[in-house]
Write a protein that holds these residues in place. Sequence first.
Motif, PDB file in Angstrom:
ATOM      1  N   ASP A 115       0.857  -1.196   0.060  1.00 58.51           N
ATOM      2  CA  ASP A 115       0.067   0.113   0.199  1.00 58.51           C
ATOM      3  C   ASP A 115       0.943   1.086  -0.070  1.00 58.51           C
ATOM      4  N   LYS A 116       0.784   1.773  -1.092  1.00 60.54           N
ATOM      5  CA  LYS A 116       1.935   2.969  -1.201  1.00 60.54           C
ATOM      6  C   LYS A 116       1.711   4.109  -0.248  1.00 60.54           C
ATOM      7  N   VAL A 117       0.457   4.220   0.060  1.00 58.82           N
ATOM      8  CA  VAL A 117      -0.017   5.467   1.416  1.00 58.82           C
ATOM      9  C   VAL A 117       0.729   4.773   2.554  1.00 58.82           C
ATOM     10  N   ILE A 157      -1.588  11.961  -9.697  1.00 60.44           N
ATOM     11  CA  ILE A 157      -2.545  11.296  -8.871  1.00 60.44           C
ATOM     12  C   ILE A 157      -2.044   9.526  -9.001  1.00 60.44           C
ATOM     13  N   LYS A 158      -1.887   8.986  -7.898  1.00 61.72           N
ATOM     14  CA  LYS A 158      -1.399   7.688  -7.980  1.00 61.72           C
ATOM     15  C   LYS A 158      -2.338   6.582  -7.393  1.00 61.72           C
ATOM     16  N   ALA A 159      -2.647   5.355  -7.719  1.00 66.22           N
ATOM     17  CA  ALA A 159      -3.434   4.232  -6.896  1.00 66.22           C
ATOM     18  C   ALA A 159      -2.632   3.789  -5.687  1.00 66.22           C
ATOM     19  N   GLY A 162      -1.509   0.693  -6.629  1.00 69.34           N
ATOM     20  CA  GLY A 162      -0.933   0.329  -7.982  1.00 69.34           C
ATOM     21  C   GLY A 162       0.123  -0.464  -8.179  1.00 69.34           C
ATOM     22  N   GLY A 163       0.599  -0.545  -9.366  1.00 70.69           N
ATOM     23  CA  GLY A 163       1.920  -1.428  -9.680  1.00 70.69           C
ATOM     24  C   GLY A 163       1.807  -1.675 -11.154  1.00 70.69           C
ATOM     25  N   GLY A 164       3.262  -1.918 -11.754  1.00 71.58           N
ATOM     26  CA  GLY A 164       3.395  -2.279 -13.176  1.00 71.58           C
ATOM     27  C   GLY A 164       3.210  -0.810 -14.041  1.00 71.58           C
ATOM     28  N   GLY A 165       3.378   0.404 -13.278  1.00 75.00           N
ATOM     29  CA  GLY A 165       3.404   1.639 -13.950  1.00 75.00           C
ATOM     30  C   GLY A 165       2.015   1.848 -14.355  1.00 75.00           C
ATOM     31  N   ARG A 166       1.153   1.213 -13.822  1.00 75.98           N
ATOM     32  CA  ARG A 166      -0.272   1.624 -14.205  1.00 75.98           C
ATOM     33  C   ARG A 166      -0.973   2.536 -13.103  1.00 75.98           C
ATOM     34  N   LEU A 199      -1.875  11.875  -3.820  1.00 74.03           N
ATOM     35  CA  LEU A 199      -1.154  12.846  -4.507  1.00 74.03           C
ATOM     36  C   LEU A 199       0.196  13.098  -4.048  1.00 74.03           C
ATOM     37  N   GLU A 200       0.833  13.207  -5.314  1.00 71.58           N
ATOM     38  CA  GLU A 200       2.265  13.451  -5.109  1.00 71.58           C
ATOM     39  C   GLU A 200       2.617  14.801  -5.873  1.00 71.58           C
ATOM     40  N   LYS A 201       3.749  15.534  -5.567  1.00 72.66           N
ATOM     41  CA  LYS A 201       4.207  16.431  -6.465  1.00 72.66           C
ATOM     42  C   LYS A 201       4.751  15.772  -7.915  1.00 72.66           C
ATOM     43  N   TYR A 202       4.547  16.348  -8.948  1.00 72.23           N
ATOM     44  CA  TYR A 202       5.303  15.334 -10.025  1.00 72.23           C
ATOM     45  C   TYR A 202       6.454  15.979 -10.448  1.00 72.23           C
ATOM     46  N   LEU A 203       7.569  14.940 -10.270  1.00 78.03           N
ATOM     47  CA  LEU A 203       8.871  15.475 -10.283  1.00 78.03           C
ATOM     48  C   LEU A 203       9.401  15.472 -11.901  1.00 78.03           C
ATOM     49  N   ASP A 204       9.864  16.638 -12.505  1.00 83.55           N
ATOM     50  CA  ASP A 204       9.787  16.540 -13.804  1.00 83.55           C
ATOM     51  C   ASP A 204      11.395  16.155 -14.074  1.00 83.55           C
ATOM     52  N   ARG A 207      15.235  11.106 -12.176  1.00 84.44           N
ATOM     53  CA  ARG A 207      15.972   9.903 -12.404  1.00 84.44           C
ATOM     54  C   ARG A 207      15.135   8.814 -11.376  1.00 84.44           C
ATOM     55  N   HIS A 208      15.187   7.639 -11.829  1.00 79.94           N
ATOM     56  CA  HIS A 208      14.840   6.498 -10.823  1.00 79.94           C
ATOM     57  C   HIS A 208      16.000   5.487 -10.329  1.00 79.94           C
ATOM     58  N   VAL A 209      16.425   5.661  -9.464  1.00 79.77           N
ATOM     59  CA  VAL A 209      17.406   4.813  -8.686  1.00 79.77           C
ATOM     60  C   VAL A 209      16.937   3.823  -7.569  1.00 79.77           C
ATOM     61  N   LEU A 231      15.776   4.935 -17.763  1.00 77.73           N
ATOM     62  CA  LEU A 231      15.072   4.743 -19.179  1.00 77.73           C
ATOM     63  C   LEU A 231      13.859   4.134 -18.877  1.00 77.73           C
ATOM     64  N   GLN A 232      12.856   4.844 -19.151  1.00 77.29           N
ATOM     65  CA  GLN A 232      11.510   3.901 -19.124  1.00 77.29           C
ATOM     66  C   GLN A 232      10.645   4.650 -20.127  1.00 77.29           C
ATOM     67  N   ARG A 233       9.269   3.697 -20.481  1.00 76.53           N
ATOM     68  CA  ARG A 233       8.478   4.157 -21.375  1.00 76.53           C
ATOM     69  C   ARG A 233       7.014   3.948 -20.682  1.00 76.53           C
ATOM     70  N   VAL A 274      14.148  -1.053  -2.508  1.00 77.48           N
ATOM     71  CA  VAL A 274      13.470   0.091  -2.117  1.00 77.48           C
ATOM     72  C   VAL A 274      13.820   0.903  -3.353  1.00 77.48           C
ATOM     73  N   GLU A 275      12.749   1.825  -4.127  1.00 73.97           N
ATOM     74  CA  GLU A 275      12.913   2.665  -5.043  1.00 73.97           C
ATOM     75  C   GLU A 275      12.862   3.872  -4.824  1.00 73.97           C
ATOM     76  N   PHE A 276      13.925   4.971  -5.399  1.00 73.79           N
ATOM     77  CA  PHE A 276      13.769   6.379  -4.922  1.00 73.79           C
ATOM     78  C   PHE A 276      13.665   7.196  -6.374  1.00 73.79           C
ATOM     79  N   SER A 287      10.234   6.408  -2.889  1.00 77.12           N
ATOM     80  CA  SER A 287       9.019   6.156  -4.092  1.00 77.12           C
ATOM     81  C   SER A 287       8.271   4.977  -3.679  1.00 77.12           C
ATOM     82  N   GLU A 288       8.800   3.850  -3.564  1.00 74.91           N
ATOM     83  CA  GLU A 288       8.026   2.436  -3.296  1.00 74.91           C
ATOM     84  C   GLU A 288       9.038   1.503  -2.980  1.00 74.91           C
ATOM     85  N   VAL A 289       8.243   0.392  -2.327  1.00 72.64           N
ATOM     86  CA  VAL A 289       9.126  -0.979  -2.172  1.00 72.64           C
ATOM     87  C   VAL A 289       8.469  -2.082  -2.828  1.00 72.64           C
TER      88      VAL A 289
HETATM   89  P1  ADP Z   1       4.548   1.343 -10.051  1.00 71.51           P
HETATM   90  O1  ADP Z   1       4.322   0.806  -8.685  1.00 71.51           O
HETATM   91  O2  ADP Z   1       3.307   1.340 -10.958  1.00 71.51           O
HETATM   92  O3  ADP Z   1       5.817   0.703 -10.700  1.00 71.51           O
HETATM   93  P2  ADP Z   1       6.103   3.649  -9.233  1.00 71.51           P
HETATM   94  O4  ADP Z   1       5.622   4.341  -8.060  1.00 71.51           O
HETATM   95  O5  ADP Z   1       7.126   2.593  -8.925  1.00 71.51           O
HETATM   96  O6  ADP Z   1       4.886   2.942  -9.881  1.00 71.51           O
HETATM   97  O7  ADP Z   1       6.407   4.972 -10.281  1.00 71.51           O
HETATM   98  C1  ADP Z   1       6.865   4.109 -11.613  1.00 71.51           C
HETATM   99  C2  ADP Z   1       7.326   5.196 -12.392  1.00 71.51           C
HETATM  100  O8  ADP Z   1       6.504   6.273 -12.315  1.00 71.51           O
HETATM  101  C3  ADP Z   1       8.775   6.109 -11.673  1.00 71.51           C
HETATM  102  O9  ADP Z   1       9.673   5.143 -11.917  1.00 71.51           O
HETATM  103  C4  ADP Z   1       8.677   7.283 -12.331  1.00 71.51           C
HETATM  104  O10 ADP Z   1       8.925   7.321 -13.519  1.00 71.51           O
HETATM  105  C5  ADP Z   1       7.163   7.542 -12.275  1.00 71.51           C
HETATM  106  N1  ADP Z   1       6.621   8.467 -11.228  1.00 71.51           N
HETATM  107  C6  ADP Z   1       6.005   7.988 -10.333  1.00 71.51           C
HETATM  108  N2  ADP Z   1       5.794   8.898  -9.333  1.00 71.51           N
HETATM  109  C7  ADP Z   1       6.307  10.036  -9.736  1.00 71.51           C
HETATM  110  C8  ADP Z   1       6.339  11.307  -9.206  1.00 71.51           C
HETATM  111  N3  ADP Z   1       5.919  11.803  -8.275  1.00 71.51           N
HETATM  112  N4  ADP Z   1       6.956  12.205 -10.058  1.00 71.51           N
HETATM  113  C9  ADP Z   1       7.564  11.866 -11.133  1.00 71.51           C
HETATM  114  N5  ADP Z   1       7.659  10.499 -11.774  1.00 71.51           N
HETATM  115  C10 ADP Z   1       6.852   9.794 -10.874  1.00 71.51           C
END
Ligand code: ADP
Length: 445
Positions: A115-117, A157-159, A162-166, A199-204, A207-209, A231-233, A274-276, A287-289
């Motif tokens: 649960d991301k929250v 806005i995030k579920a 959520g998972g898998g980029g959806r 809700l989260e601030k969208y980081l323009d 980088r995902h590390v 590197l994501q799509r 642990v994702e940042f 970001s999430e685990v």
């Molecule tokens: P999932 O569990 O669906 O994989 P994540 O929370 O891990 O979702 O996010 C997947 C990707 O979505 C991140 O690697 C990033 O590219 C983008 N993302 C998620 N949250 C943010 C945010 N607050 N700002 C910018 N990009 C985000």
Amino acid sequence: MFSRLLIANRGEIALRVIRACRELGIVSVAVYSQADRDAYYLTQADERICIGPGEASESYLNIPRIISAAEISNVEAIHPGYGFLAENDHFADICAECKIQFVGPRPQSMRLLGDKVKARALAQQAKVAIIPGSQGVVPDVESATICAQEIGYPVIIKAAAGGGGRGMRIVHNEINLRSAFHNAQSEAASAFKNSAVFLEKYLDQARHVEVQVAADNVGNIIHLWERDCSLQRRHQKVIEESPSPVISNNLRAELCKAAIRLIKEAEYVNLGTVEFLLDKDDKYYFSEVNTRIQVEHPITEMVTGIDMVKWQLRIAAGENINKRQKDIHQQGVAIECRINAEDPENDFKPSPGRIERFVAPGGLGVRLDSHAYAGYEISPHYDSLIGKLIVHKKTRAEAIACMKRALREFEISPIKTTIPLCLEILSHPQYVKGNVDTGFIERTW
Ligand code: ADP
């Protein structure tokens, strides 16, 4: 160690687990749907059981059928792989009730971190920075509007489940927020059976590390350093590498420490990631685990020399981690390209069908984790991953040259694949400089 184990998955990850079982002397039991009848991983397993038709809900996601297969084959443990039931705490509960060891963390850790929250709240307790955002679930559009004004647009806005980029929506202003909020809620309800969003601030240009960690049952926690997955799509990873080409040693050490603090706070056991996200100023935020083996685990294996699936199995069997942090080093550079059956020229449309020609690359430093072969029929039922090409070299420049050479050798036809896209990315000057972010692929292609 277990003597018999069932793999509740398919494709390359099923094969990866079977390989670890073989080397550890564990009898492996594979499950398959009717659509996977001719799959290669079945030939490598010691035993195999058909669990239903091609639809995932009738086979790989069907808990009663998987548990029945485990009971019939008399296994002591189930490895869930990634995807399907890997992060399903209900499944882990049932395994425990049936006295079958789930190869993963305890169900309560999965509930907390899935649960991301709740995971954000836990990160705060562990003094790990979180992305500015809502305090918990946002119940309605009015609260969303107030929250977005406070944190400032753009927001995402995030579920919660959520998972898998959806289940994510980027919103640039209040007008869009209203419709996006309702859509996000109903999408979350249908995709994850949980309409909660936050809700989260969208980081323009983030980088995902991510940091790989391992924890055993007696409280030893170690990290296996980081992977850069910028590197994501559509929020899904395409190319990953370890170490990250851009972070400083100080930042690397900080990220690893933060990951361990969080894992300790969660009383977590087994492998986890642990994702940042890093902003343009290299400020990092939790970001999430992910509570399972990751698709991109081979790059960590290559730089550390550690077989992570064996570690997963040993920890699940009650063994303690027998390595000290100071003995785990990152040696060289590893890159992974995900090869999907998709057409990059045609908006990444899935390209299922029969592979007529399959010529695998090889040579020093090249590893291919794939279940595909000439004559293999790619089913439209499952995700489009047909293999992962991994290279490991002393330097990043050598790794890039090796990956380009290996991608050019790799022949898969007549289906379309993402090989040409990976080649273009690896040749791009921005990639070569390491100067990419999570929006790079979409902006450039
Ligand atoms: P999932 O569990 O669906 O994989 P994540 O929370 O891990 O979702 O996010 C997947 C990707 O979505 C991140 O690697 C990033 O590219 C983008 N993302 C998620 N949250 C943010 C945010 N607050 N700002 C910018 N990009 C985000």
